[in-house]
Design a protein around this motif. Structure first.
Motif, PDB file in Angstrom:
ATOM      1  N   VAL A   1       0.877  -1.169   0.000  1.00  0.00           N
ATOM      2  CA  VAL A   1       0.000   0.000   0.000  1.00  0.00           C
ATOM      3  C   VAL A   1       0.910   1.212   0.000  1.00  0.00           C
ATOM      4  O   VAL A   1       1.743   1.381   0.887  1.00  0.00           O
ATOM      5  CB  VAL A   1      -0.900   0.001   1.250  1.00  0.00           C
ATOM      6  CG1 VAL A   1      -1.738   1.258   1.276  1.00  0.00           C
ATOM      7  CG2 VAL A   1      -1.782  -1.231   1.254  1.00  0.00           C
ATOM      8  N   ARG A   2       0.764   2.036  -1.001  1.00  0.00           N
ATOM      9  CA  ARG A   2       1.684   3.167  -1.153  1.00  0.00           C
ATOM     10  C   ARG A   2       0.918   4.460  -1.000  1.00  0.00           C
ATOM     11  O   ARG A   2      -0.097   4.675  -1.649  1.00  0.00           O
ATOM     12  CB  ARG A   2       2.321   3.080  -2.533  1.00  0.00           C
ATOM     13  CG  ARG A   2       3.147   4.279  -2.922  1.00  0.00           C
ATOM     14  CD  ARG A   2       3.755   4.021  -4.293  1.00  0.00           C
ATOM     15  NE  ARG A   2       4.458   5.189  -4.769  1.00  0.00           N
ATOM     16  CZ  ARG A   2       3.989   6.031  -5.692  1.00  0.00           C
ATOM     17  NH1 ARG A   2       2.809   5.815  -6.216  1.00  0.00           N
ATOM     18  NH2 ARG A   2       4.692   7.068  -6.079  1.00  0.00           N
ATOM     19  N   LEU A   3       1.430   5.315  -0.126  1.00  0.00           N
ATOM     20  CA  LEU A   3       0.817   6.628   0.086  1.00  0.00           C
ATOM     21  C   LEU A   3       1.785   7.677  -0.433  1.00  0.00           C
ATOM     22  O   LEU A   3       2.960   7.692  -0.056  1.00  0.00           O
ATOM     23  CB  LEU A   3       0.562   6.854   1.584  1.00  0.00           C
ATOM     24  CG  LEU A   3      -0.562   5.962   2.125  1.00  0.00           C
ATOM     25  CD1 LEU A   3      -0.340   5.650   3.571  1.00  0.00           C
ATOM     26  CD2 LEU A   3      -1.891   6.654   1.942  1.00  0.00           C
ATOM     27  N   HIS A   4       1.289   8.551  -1.267  1.00  0.00           N
ATOM     28  CA  HIS A   4       2.176   9.510  -1.929  1.00  0.00           C
ATOM     29  C   HIS A   4       1.612  10.907  -1.796  1.00  0.00           C
ATOM     30  O   HIS A   4       0.450  11.151  -2.113  1.00  0.00           O
ATOM     31  CB  HIS A   4       2.294   9.117  -3.399  1.00  0.00           C
ATOM     32  CG  HIS A   4       3.136  10.051  -4.201  1.00  0.00           C
ATOM     33  ND1 HIS A   4       4.478  10.237  -3.970  1.00  0.00           N
ATOM     34  CD2 HIS A   4       2.818  10.847  -5.243  1.00  0.00           C
ATOM     35  CE1 HIS A   4       4.957  11.102  -4.826  1.00  0.00           C
ATOM     36  NE2 HIS A   4       3.981  11.493  -5.622  1.00  0.00           N
TER      37      HIS A   4
ATOM     38  N   THR B   1       4.744  17.389  -1.414  1.00  0.00           N
ATOM     39  CA  THR B   1       6.088  17.302  -0.833  1.00  0.00           C
ATOM     40  C   THR B   1       6.924  16.185  -1.438  1.00  0.00           C
ATOM     41  O   THR B   1       8.108  16.065  -1.160  1.00  0.00           O
ATOM     42  CB  THR B   1       6.008  17.055   0.678  1.00  0.00           C
ATOM     43  OG1 THR B   1       5.321  15.807   0.861  1.00  0.00           O
ATOM     44  CG2 THR B   1       5.250  18.161   1.377  1.00  0.00           C
ATOM     45  N   GLY B   2       6.289  15.342  -2.249  1.00  0.00           N
ATOM     46  CA  GLY B   2       7.042  14.242  -2.851  1.00  0.00           C
ATOM     47  C   GLY B   2       7.298  13.090  -1.907  1.00  0.00           C
ATOM     48  O   GLY B   2       8.048  12.172  -2.226  1.00  0.00           O
ATOM     49  N   GLN B   3       6.672  13.100  -0.737  1.00  0.00           N
ATOM     50  CA  GLN B   3       6.904  11.980   0.193  1.00  0.00           C
ATOM     51  C   GLN B   3       6.197  10.736  -0.294  1.00  0.00           C
ATOM     52  O   GLN B   3       5.123  10.800  -0.870  1.00  0.00           O
ATOM     53  CB  GLN B   3       6.307  12.293   1.562  1.00  0.00           C
ATOM     54  CG  GLN B   3       7.109  13.237   2.383  1.00  0.00           C
ATOM     55  CD  GLN B   3       6.277  13.671   3.569  1.00  0.00           C
ATOM     56  OE1 GLN B   3       5.273  14.342   3.396  1.00  0.00           O
ATOM     57  NE2 GLN B   3       6.655  13.249   4.731  1.00  0.00           N
ATOM     58  N   GLU B   4       6.834   9.619  -0.018  1.00  0.00           N
ATOM     59  CA  GLU B   4       6.236   8.346  -0.402  1.00  0.00           C
ATOM     60  C   GLU B   4       6.440   7.383   0.752  1.00  0.00           C
ATOM     61  O   GLU B   4       7.569   7.175   1.193  1.00  0.00           O
ATOM     62  CB  GLU B   4       6.951   7.815  -1.641  1.00  0.00           C
ATOM     63  CG  GLU B   4       6.334   6.584  -2.222  1.00  0.00           C
ATOM     64  CD  GLU B   4       7.160   6.080  -3.392  1.00  0.00           C
ATOM     65  OE1 GLU B   4       6.662   6.115  -4.511  1.00  0.00           O
ATOM     66  OE2 GLU B   4       8.309   5.672  -3.148  1.00  0.00           O
ATOM     67  N   VAL B   5       5.341   6.816   1.234  1.00  0.00           N
ATOM     68  CA  VAL B   5       5.470   5.857   2.337  1.00  0.00           C
ATOM     69  C   VAL B   5       4.801   4.567   1.882  1.00  0.00           C
ATOM     70  O   VAL B   5       3.693   4.586   1.366  1.00  0.00           O
ATOM     71  CB  VAL B   5       4.766   6.380   3.607  1.00  0.00           C
ATOM     72  CG1 VAL B   5       5.062   5.465   4.764  1.00  0.00           C
ATOM     73  CG2 VAL B   5       5.224   7.796   3.909  1.00  0.00           C
ATOM     74  N   VAL B   6       5.484   3.464   2.061  1.00  0.00           N
ATOM     75  CA  VAL B   6       4.954   2.186   1.581  1.00  0.00           C
ATOM     76  C   VAL B   6       4.749   1.260   2.770  1.00  0.00           C
ATOM     77  O   VAL B   6       5.634   1.112   3.619  1.00  0.00           O
ATOM     78  CB  VAL B   6       5.934   1.528   0.582  1.00  0.00           C
ATOM     79  CG1 VAL B   6       5.356   0.234   0.060  1.00  0.00           C
ATOM     80  CG2 VAL B   6       6.216   2.469  -0.559  1.00  0.00           C
ATOM     81  N   PHE B   7       3.596   0.633   2.820  1.00  0.00           N
ATOM     82  CA  PHE B   7       3.316  -0.355   3.855  1.00  0.00           C
ATOM     83  C   PHE B   7       3.008  -1.686   3.201  1.00  0.00           C
ATOM     84  O   PHE B   7       2.675  -1.754   2.029  1.00  0.00           O
ATOM     85  CB  PHE B   7       2.106   0.060   4.698  1.00  0.00           C
ATOM     86  CG  PHE B   7       2.302   1.374   5.406  1.00  0.00           C
ATOM     87  CD1 PHE B   7       1.790   2.541   4.887  1.00  0.00           C
ATOM     88  CD2 PHE B   7       3.000   1.421   6.610  1.00  0.00           C
ATOM     89  CE1 PHE B   7       1.964   3.750   5.540  1.00  0.00           C
ATOM     90  CE2 PHE B   7       3.173   2.621   7.266  1.00  0.00           C
ATOM     91  CZ  PHE B   7       2.656   3.791   6.733  1.00  0.00           C
ATOM     92  N   VAL B   8       3.045  -2.749   4.005  1.00  0.00           N
ATOM     93  CA  VAL B   8       2.724  -4.072   3.489  1.00  0.00           C
ATOM     94  C   VAL B   8       1.365  -4.476   4.034  1.00  0.00           C
ATOM     95  O   VAL B   8       1.096  -4.328   5.224  1.00  0.00           O
ATOM     96  CB  VAL B   8       3.777  -5.104   3.949  1.00  0.00           C
ATOM     97  CG1 VAL B   8       3.399  -6.481   3.455  1.00  0.00           C
ATOM     98  CG2 VAL B   8       5.135  -4.709   3.438  1.00  0.00           C
ATOM     99  N   ALA B   9       0.513  -4.977   3.137  1.00  0.00           N
ATOM    100  CA  ALA B   9      -0.782  -5.497   3.576  1.00  0.00           C
ATOM    101  C   ALA B   9      -0.634  -6.988   3.788  1.00  0.00           C
ATOM    102  O   ALA B   9      -0.095  -7.698   2.929  1.00  0.00           O
ATOM    103  CB  ALA B   9      -1.838  -5.217   2.516  1.00  0.00           C
ATOM    104  N   GLU B  10      -1.072  -7.481   4.937  1.00  0.00           N
ATOM    105  CA  GLU B  10      -0.859  -8.897   5.218  1.00  0.00           C
ATOM    106  C   GLU B  10      -2.164  -9.650   5.298  1.00  0.00           C
ATOM    107  O   GLU B  10      -3.171  -9.115   5.780  1.00  0.00           O
ATOM    108  CB  GLU B  10      -0.098  -9.030   6.522  1.00  0.00           C
ATOM    109  CG  GLU B  10       1.262  -8.398   6.359  1.00  0.00           C
ATOM    110  CD  GLU B  10       2.239  -8.835   7.404  1.00  0.00           C
ATOM    111  OE1 GLU B  10       1.810  -9.471   8.377  1.00  0.00           O
ATOM    112  OE2 GLU B  10       3.420  -8.526   7.219  1.00  0.00           O
TER     113      GLU B  10
END
Lengths: 642, 113
Positions: free
Chosen positions: A434-437, A441-450
């Motif tokens: 799951v990627r939040l962008h 600001t150009g920030q990108e945070v990626v999480f894993v869905a389990e």
């Protein structure tokens, strides 16, 4: 008929257990074309003509212009030279309708070359020329000469040439000793990592040996003493090189390829998948190419899948399924067995010819499928669960209609399922991110869905807990779902929704600190060891003078005391002693400035021993004088007392 | 108190100048010279510092060693001690003195750097 053979093969598979060696190299069609192109070069001399013409004939092709070639051979022929006759005779045999003129002289020259005094190469060329030109020769004599020469020239190439010579002799000759040489030569091969078997003399020697061994075995109708594994390793060695440096090397590879694809005893079989070894619902057919080393399809073979086992679950999906032959390609529709997506280990057996070597092959086949996302539910949940959740369902590939807002008191939750489009089975691919962008600001945070135990994927974002990953930047973030796997044909990048995240304002940093992780670090200056502080020269000079001054005092004191050298006897030993002593003191100074301990000790030993001897003498003389003086003074005192 | 000290010293000096033979006075002068040299080296070290330390040690040890050897020589050639050194003649004492000095010089020059 097929049943017991299949059964024995199955037994053999079970008995062998783990994987047998299979060829890793062979001549693909493009390799064969390249080899042919190399052999089709225009002729420069008789030897190159021989290599080209005979090499091409071994590959089943022929020279561009046969008439021209024949004329070339006849023109370049030197009837007095055995080599020339050999090249011309052999090449003319490969061209249809080309005769080399033979005279009695020619025959005599060739027969004369067959003796113990010629080298093996000479004997081979003479014998081959004689047999190609249809002239009679005495096989037993040749055998005798060969055996004698092998004893004298014990190298690989000579023995291989001798084997080749034997293939031209009549079948009634006594080949016993020469046949044993095949096994002896095979023992001389170097095993490289269990994959390659070759002579240290190189590719050409190995390829010529293979040719000679099989040609001779066919000629005498005896199975060659090479084990299956050795044959595969030889195949790997001979065909691992795909560009050949010389015409003779290319010729030897062509001969070896011809021998391996067409002899009476051992034919290595090459099995490879046509295209990638992947099946799916769109392409349910697994296609295999079964060829010999020259990439000629083996139409007479029958290909059977002994077992197809899933790699992960170890379930055996298929046993004893035959491939059907269509247009020279063996096909099997694997999807009829309805395999789940994943990797499968295929154990394939090729039958139909007792000569086949490496007929048991392991193949890894991938079954891929398409994934669908179902039941995608997004919701914003309050942490204390006091306010009811509002769940929105989103369908792929659409985006959620409104944007979701979440602040520090809330969690954002996402649940979905991944199913196989064709079978409806739930899938757990390798990558579900799951990627939040944040666009601004150009920030990108990626999480894993389990997935949980029921294969339902859940993703929960606790805003307050994760604020550090977002650097507490509030704003609108686009949410993407990424699904990928090696067995998925349709990887997914889906913009599901927009989320507005609200972090507490006092935590927000003024600006984004760019990660200075990859900026150059500050330079480290090397600090050399600082020399110790020395006192000023004036001080040290002053003290040097001060320290030397007591010597003056000593001289003054001695003078006052009346010390003198009036008693100095100029005897040689005294002089030598003083000189030696002075030399020793001088040596001390020289030691300080120039020498090392060993040299000093050496000089000291020499000077010291001289000084010691002289000093001993001198002191003895002095002692004598002193005792005499004492005695005379005592005598005088005694006399005066009386 | 100081009176007695002065009287002891003056008595000692008087006895020394009259009783000791010239030979011994020569050796004493030599010893005094060595002593002064060593003291001056030590003074330099105290005032200016111990750099280079090995050189200071070499020089100081040479002075100390030479002093000791000189004292040994003086003891051995003193006629009053003849009873203790029956087997060692004056010349032998001097030869020993020279040999010991050679070894001492060798070591010191090695160390002086």
């Amino acid at each position: 008929m097929a049943q017991p053979r299949l059964f024995s093969l199955v037994l053999l598979t079970v008995a062998l257990g783990a994987q047998a060696l299979t060829p890793s190299h062979h001549l693909s069609l493009s390799d064969v074309a390249r080899l042919q192109a190399l052999l089709s070069q225009p002729f420069t001399d008789l030897a190159s003509a021989y290599y080209s013409i005979v090499g091409l004939s071994k590959l089943g092709a022929s020279v561009a212009d046969e008439n021209d070639a024949c004329h070339f051979l006849k023109a370049q022929l030197d009837p007095m030279s055995v080599d020339s006759l050999f090249f011309a005779a052999e090449a003319s045999q490969a061209i249809s309708d080309c005769e080399i003129p033979v005279s009695n002289e020619t025959r005599d020259i060739l027969l004369a070359a067959v003796s113990e005094d010629s080298t093996v190469t000479q004997i081979f060329r003479a014998v081959s020329a004689l047999s190609s030109l249809g002239l009679p020769l005495a096989s037993q004599e040749v055998v005798g000469a060969l055996v004698a020469r092998i004893a004298k020239e014990d190298n690989v190439l000579a023995i291989t040439t001798a084997l080749q010579t034997a293939t031209r002799l009549s079948q009634q000759a006594d080949f016993g000793g020469i046949l044993e040489e095949i096994e002896d030569l095979a023992a001389r091969l170097d095993d490289l990592g269990g994959v390659y078997l070759q002579f240290e003399e190189g590719l050409e020697a190995t390829a010529l040996f293979v040719t000679a061994a099989y040609t001779l075995s066919d000629h005498v109708d005896t199975e060659p003493p090479l084990k299956e594994d050795q044959v595969i390793q030889l195949v790997n060695s001979v065909f691992s090189k795909k560009s050949w440096q010389s015409l003779s090397e290319a010729f030897s590879v062509a001969c070896a390829a011809a021998a391996l694809s067409n002899n009476r005893f051992q034919v290595p079989v090459i099995v490879s998948a046509q295209g990638p070894a992947t099946v799916s619902h769109n392409q349910p057919i697994l296609q295999l190419l079964v060829t010999d080393v020259l990439s000629n399809p083996l139409a007479s073979a029958s290909v059977v899948v002994e077992s197809a086992q899933a790699v992960v679950s170890k379930n055996v999906i298929l046993t004893q399924a035959p491939f059907s032959l269509r247009d020279g390609i063996f096909e099997l529709n694997f999807m009829t067995s309805q395999p789940a997506s994943g990797y499968y280990q295929f154990s394939v057996a090729i039958t139909g010819d007792t000569r086949l070597v490496a007929s048991q092959v392991e193949l890894k086949v991938k079954v891929s499928t398409e994934v669908a996302i179902t039941n995608m539910d997004l919701s914003v949940v309050d942490k204390d669960q006091s306010i009811g959740t509002k769940t929105s369902r989103v369908d792929y590939p659409f985006k959620a209609k409104g944007s979701f807002t979440a602040d520090s008191h809330q969690n954002f939750a996402m649940t979905f399922q991944l199913v196989d489009v064709n079978t409806g089975v739930e899938l757990t691919p390798h990558q579900t991110f799951v990627r939040l962008h944040n666009h601004k600001t150009g920030q990108e945070v990626v999480f894993v869905a389990e997935p949980d135990s029921k294969n339902l994927y859940k993703f929960e974002l606790d805003i307050a807990e994760r604020k550090s990953e977002f650097d507490s930047m509030s704003g609108t973030y686009t949410l993407h779902l990424i699904v990928g796997d090696a067995t998925l044909e349709n990887p997914i990048l889906w913009n599901v929704a927009d989320i507005v995240l609200k972090f507490l304002d006092e935590e927000a940093p003024a600006a984004i600190q760019s990660k200075t992780l990859y900026m150059p670090k500050p330079d480290i200056q090397h600090l050399f060891r600082e020399p110790e502080k020395k006192p000023p020269t004036v001080v040290s000079n002053a003290f040097t003078a001060l320290v030397l001054s007591p010597f003056l005092l000593l001289l003054i004191l001695w003078f006052k005391l009346g010390a003198n050298i009036s008693n100095f006897s100029l005897s040689p030993s005294a002089v030598l002693f003083h000189v030696g002593h002075a030399c020793m003191l001088g040596l001390m100074y020289v030691y300080w400035t120039h020498l090392n301990m060993f040299q000093t000790l050496k000089y000291l030993a020499i000077i010291g021993s001289l000084t010691f001897l002289a000093g001993n003498r001198m002191l003895a003389q002095k002692a004598v004088k002193r005792i005499a003086a004492e005695q005379s003074s005592r005598l005088a005192k005694y006399r005066s007392l009386r | 108190m100081s009176n007695s000290v002065i009287s002891v010293i003056s008595r000692f000096l008087e006895e020394y100048t009259t009783k000791t033979s010239n030979k011994l006075k020569v050796v004493d002068a030599y010893l005094f010279y060595i002593l002064l040299t060593g003291a001056l080296q030590f003074l330099y070290c105290l005032l200016v510092g111990t750099f280079p330390f090995n050189s200071f040690l070499a020089g100081f040890i040479l002075c100390v060693g030479a002093f000791i050897l000189g004292v040994c020589l003086r003891i051995q050639i003193n006629p009053d001690n003849k009873g203790d050194f029956l087997s060692i003649s004056q010349e032998r004492a001097f030869a020993d003195f020279l040999l010991a000095h050679t070894v001492l010089h060798l070591v010191v020059i090695n160390f002086i750097g």
